[in-house]
Design a protein around this motif. Structure first.
Motif, PDB file in Angstrom:
ATOM      1  N   UNK A  11       0.834  -1.210   0.000  1.00 33.86           N
ATOM      2  CA  UNK A  11       0.000   0.000   0.000  1.00 33.86           C
ATOM      3  C   UNK A  11       0.867   1.258   0.000  1.00 33.86           C
ATOM      4  N   UNK A  12       1.914   1.280   0.817  1.00 30.33           N
ATOM      5  CA  UNK A  12       2.819   2.437   0.845  1.00 30.33           C
ATOM      6  C   UNK A  12       3.479   2.628  -0.510  1.00 30.33           C
ATOM      7  N   UNK A  13       3.910   1.548  -1.131  1.00 28.86           N
ATOM      8  CA  UNK A  13       4.571   1.636  -2.433  1.00 28.86           C
ATOM      9  C   UNK A  13       3.606   2.174  -3.485  1.00 28.86           C
ATOM     10  N   UNK A  14       2.388   1.663  -3.493  1.00 32.70           N
ATOM     11  CA  UNK A  14       1.391   2.116  -4.473  1.00 32.70           C
ATOM     12  C   UNK A  14       1.115   3.605  -4.307  1.00 32.70           C
ATOM     13  N   UNK A  15       0.912   4.037  -3.077  1.00 33.44           N
ATOM     14  CA  UNK A  15       0.631   5.445  -2.797  1.00 33.44           C
ATOM     15  C   UNK A  15       1.846   6.300  -3.147  1.00 33.44           C
ATOM     16  N   UNK A  16       3.038   5.831  -2.810  1.00 36.33           N
ATOM     17  CA  UNK A  16       4.255   6.589  -3.129  1.00 36.33           C
ATOM     18  C   UNK A  16       4.424   6.762  -4.635  1.00 36.33           C
ATOM     19  N   UNK A  17       4.121   5.727  -5.397  1.00 34.27           N
ATOM     20  CA  UNK A  17       4.227   5.826  -6.863  1.00 34.27           C
ATOM     21  C   UNK A  17       3.224   6.822  -7.416  1.00 34.27           C
ATOM     22  N   UNK A  18       2.004   6.823  -6.876  1.00 30.74           N
ATOM     23  CA  UNK A  18       1.003   7.794  -7.321  1.00 30.74           C
ATOM     24  C   UNK A  18       1.425   9.215  -6.961  1.00 30.74           C
ATOM     25  N   UNK A  19       1.974   9.386  -5.759  1.00 25.69           N
ATOM     26  CA  UNK A  19       2.450  10.707  -5.334  1.00 25.69           C
ATOM     27  C   UNK A  19       3.622  11.154  -6.207  1.00 25.69           C
ATOM     28  N   UNK A  20       4.514  10.228  -6.533  1.00 24.58           N
ATOM     29  CA  UNK A  20       5.656  10.556  -7.401  1.00 24.58           C
ATOM     30  C   UNK A  20       5.179  10.975  -8.784  1.00 24.58           C
ATOM     31  N   UNK A  21       4.025  10.454  -9.185  1.00 25.60           N
ATOM     32  CA  UNK A  21       3.446  10.825 -10.475  1.00 25.60           C
ATOM     33  C   UNK A  21       2.743  12.173 -10.472  1.00 25.60           C
ATOM     34  N   UNK A  22       2.694  12.820  -9.311  1.00 25.95           N
ATOM     35  CA  UNK A  22       2.164  14.172  -9.240  1.00 25.95           C
ATOM     36  C   UNK A  22       0.775  14.305  -8.655  1.00 25.95           C
ATOM     37  N   UNK A  23       0.166  13.195  -8.226  1.00 29.22           N
ATOM     38  CA  UNK A  23      -1.166  13.288  -7.640  1.00 29.22           C
ATOM     39  C   UNK A  23      -1.103  13.833  -6.213  1.00 29.22           C
ATOM     40  N   UNK A  24      -2.115  14.586  -5.834  1.00 27.87           N
ATOM     41  CA  UNK A  24      -2.203  15.101  -4.466  1.00 27.87           C
ATOM     42  C   UNK A  24      -2.735  14.001  -3.547  1.00 27.87           C
ATOM     43  N   UNK A  25      -2.618  14.214  -2.242  1.00 34.58           N
ATOM     44  CA  UNK A  25      -3.163  13.247  -1.284  1.00 34.58           C
ATOM     45  C   UNK A  25      -4.659  13.052  -1.503  1.00 34.58           C
ATOM     46  N   UNK A  26      -5.357  14.123  -1.771  1.00 36.26           N
ATOM     47  CA  UNK A  26      -6.803  14.049  -1.988  1.00 36.26           C
ATOM     48  C   UNK A  26      -7.107  13.234  -3.244  1.00 36.26           C
ATOM     49  N   UNK A  40      -1.831  10.549   3.685  1.00 40.59           N
ATOM     50  CA  UNK A  40      -0.722  11.273   4.312  1.00 40.59           C
ATOM     51  C   UNK A  40       0.041  10.421   5.305  1.00 40.59           C
ATOM     52  N   UNK A  41      -0.670   9.616   6.063  1.00 39.33           N
ATOM     53  CA  UNK A  41      -0.023   8.722   7.021  1.00 39.33           C
ATOM     54  C   UNK A  41       0.846   7.695   6.306  1.00 39.33           C
ATOM     55  N   UNK A  42       0.315   7.104   5.245  1.00 41.34           N
ATOM     56  CA  UNK A  42       1.095   6.132   4.467  1.00 41.34           C
ATOM     57  C   UNK A  42       2.349   6.793   3.884  1.00 41.34           C
TER      58      UNK A  42
END
Length: 62
Positions: A11-26, A40-42
């Motif tokens: 889950x952390x990896x998936x979220x980190x990849x999405x964040x690295x792609x420019x998506x906001x937490x929301x 944000x916690x992840x």
């Protein structure tokens, strides 16, 4: 010894990849049906495990 990315939960990896792609937490939360606070916690846990301090550094370590 595992690489930095291998230390993350799936889950952390998936979220980190999405964040690295420019998506906001929301935006990530909407896509994964999570609250932006949970995202944000992840990310906070992922940053600590990866030894980084900002979203901008995610692309370099992943």
């Amino acid at each position: 010894m595992p690489s930095s990315a291998e230390r993350l939960t799936p889950q952390e990896l998936h979220i980190a990849k999405l964040a690295a792609g420019g998506l906001s937490n929301r935006e990530i939360g909407q896509q994964l049906y999570l609250s932006h606070r949970t995202v944000g916690t992840h990310l906070h846990h992922a940053f600590r495990k990866l030894g980084i301090a900002s979203r901008g550094q995610l692309r370099d370590v992943l």
